[in-house]
Design an enzyme around this catalytic site. Structure first.
Site, mmCIF file in Angstrom:
data_model
loop_
_atom_site.group_PDB
_atom_site.id
_atom_site.type_symbol
_atom_site.label_atom_id
_atom_site.label_comp_id
_atom_site.label_asym_id
_atom_site.label_seq_id
_atom_site.Cartn_x
_atom_site.Cartn_y
_atom_site.Cartn_z
ATOM 1 N N LYS A 100 5.209 -13.880 4.085
ATOM 2 C CA LYS A 100 5.214 -14.899 3.034
ATOM 3 C C LYS A 100 6.637 -14.986 2.476
ATOM 4 C CE LYS A 100 2.922 -17.764 0.309
ATOM 5 N NZ LYS A 100 2.333 -19.032 0.772
ATOM 6 N N TYR B 206 0.820 -1.217 0.000
ATOM 7 C CA TYR B 206 0.000 0.000 0.000
ATOM 8 C C TYR B 206 0.855 1.270 0.000
ATOM 9 C CZ TYR B 206 -4.029 -2.955 1.295
ATOM 10 O OH TYR B 206 -5.033 -3.901 1.328
ATOM 11 N N ASP C 83 -4.445 -5.793 6.764
ATOM 12 C CA ASP C 83 -5.767 -5.319 6.362
ATOM 13 C C ASP C 83 -6.727 -6.504 6.278
ATOM 14 O OD1 ASP C 83 -7.792 -3.691 5.486
ATOM 15 O OD2 ASP C 83 -6.986 -3.380 3.471
ATOM 16 N N ASP D 45 -0.766 -17.575 4.625
ATOM 17 C CA ASP D 45 -1.861 -18.477 4.235
ATOM 18 C C ASP D 45 -2.216 -19.427 5.385
ATOM 19 O OD1 ASP D 45 0.693 -19.429 3.771
ATOM 20 O OD2 ASP D 45 0.252 -20.359 1.847
ATOM 21 N N ASP E 121 -9.826 -7.795 9.219
ATOM 22 C CA ASP E 121 -11.257 -7.961 8.935
ATOM 23 C C ASP E 121 -11.694 -9.388 9.239
ATOM 24 O OD1 ASP E 121 -11.321 -5.313 8.125
ATOM 25 O OD2 ASP E 121 -12.609 -5.720 6.399
HETATM 26 MG MG MG Z 1 -9.783 -2.853 5.622
#
Ligand code: MG
Ligand code: NAI
Length: 328
Positions: free
Chosen positions: A167, A121, A224, A200, A228
């Site tokens: 990862k 990001y 992120d 993962d 959630d």
């Molecule tokens: Mg979010």
């Protein structure tokens, strides 16, 4: 005196903020609130979603309470701008099962710490001849900073273990550096256990055996997604608070948005906003008020009295807030 910037924003952001300020007024705090605008209504009025004045006010106060804004495609994101301008490098999201919620497990209590400034990001995205590409940035400086923060957070909050999620088997250079740096920093905190998982596998463990986690620390995109997933584990958006922490000050906000589907009805769940205020008070060193407020919210949930419709109740936002006040 503590100075707090208050940004109500749009939709239910305003409703849960009003409820939270009402409750905060019943704590014995030496505090001054400075109100500032951001979001879509602000854009309609002033032609910008985040005025310079708001950024200045937020920079010069001890903390910011942020409701939620409506983000219209094409407009500048108020919250991302604030995170950048205030250098709020750590996003802290507790995943805790609360009584009376729709939590999938009844014994969860872990925290996800997400690096907030770089990774995938970083904002380095471009069109190419073949399509488009984004650059994943992992710097030594930001990586050391987030791991140090995670271990210090663990220390201060009596947590026993920090788990790094990455990862590195595929992203050998960026996440290779991420993983190596984790173990370097971990060396300075011998009393806190450490481990690392591939993202993962971690995503699977979060639904099969989430009790193994204590403090998770990870990069921007993985954080992120996993946070959630964490919110989903413990009953959804009305319940989940968050903190964005920098070296100077912090910004505290519910994870949810402006909820246009229920805005204006006065039925938004104030829990996420109230628990964000709990995190703010704790961060400001107001431990007693923070605990008092947290216990009052937990009590209301436990008694299942005066709950909003998303929690199966019939109460309005303000009625639930008043019940919290009774429980202070
Ligand atoms: Mg979010
Ligand atoms: P949302 O979080 O606003 O709503 C998703 C669902 O959760 C809706 O069904 C809503 O009714 C419910 N919900 C959210 N908060 C609730 C609460 N306190 N009590 C009870 N139910 C609640 O996400 P959505 O619909 O994707 O986005 C709406 C707007 O909010 C968009 O403009 C989006 O860009 C913006 N947004 C802003 C954020 C922020 O200010 N940090 C974060 C996420 C979205």
């Amino acid at each position: 005196m503590i100075k707090i910037t208050v940004i109500k924003g749009d939709g239910v952001g305003k409703e849960v903020m009003d409820a939270t300020l009402l409750v905060l007024n019943h704590l014995n705090l030496d505090v001054e609130y400075i109100f500032a605008s951001a979001g879509n209504e602000c854009f309609q009025k002033y032609g910008t979603t985040i005025p310079e004045e708001t950024i200045d006010i937020a920079k010069n106060t001890d903390a910011t309470l942020f409701g939620a804004v409506t983000t219209v495609p094409g407009q500048k994101s108020a919250i991302i701008t604030l995170r950048k301008e205030l250098d709020l490098f750590a996003n802290v999201r507790p995943v805790k099962s609360l009584p009376g919620s729709n939590s999938l497990f009844n014994n969860l209590d872990f925290v996800i710490i997400r690096e907030n400034t770089e990774g995938l990001y970083a904002g380095l995205e471009e069109y190419t001849k073949e399509g488009a590409q984004a650059t994943r940035v992992i710097t030594k400086k930001a990586t050391e900073r987030i791991f140090k923060f995670a271990f210090e957070y663990a220390q201060e909050n009596s947590r026993k273990k920090v788990t790094a999620i990455h990862k590195a088997n595929v992203l050998k250079k960026t996440d290779g550096l991420f993983k190596d740096t984790f173990y370097q920093i971990a060396g300075s905190f011998p009393k806190i256990n450490n481990e690392d998982f591939y993202v993962d596998a971690a995503a699977m463990y979060m639904v099969t055996k989430p009790q193994i986690f204590d403090v998770i620390v990870t990069s921007n995109l993985f954080g992120d997604i996993l946070s959630d997933e964490g919110a989903g584990l413990v009953g959804g958006l009305g319940m989940t608070p968050s903190a964005n922490i920098g070296h100077q000050n912090g910004l505290f906000e519910p994870v949810h948005g402006s909820a246009p589907d229920i805005a204006g009805k006065g039925i938004a769940n104030p829990t996420a906003m109230l628990l964000s205020a709990v995190m703010m008070l704790d961060n400001l060193g107001e431990k007693e008020s923070s605990l008092k407020l947290e216990n009052a919210v937990f009590n209301v949930l436990k008694k299942s009295k005066c709950l909003t419709p998303d929690l199966g109740g019939k109460s309005k936002t303000i009625e639930m807030a008043k019940e919290v006040i009774k429980n202070l």
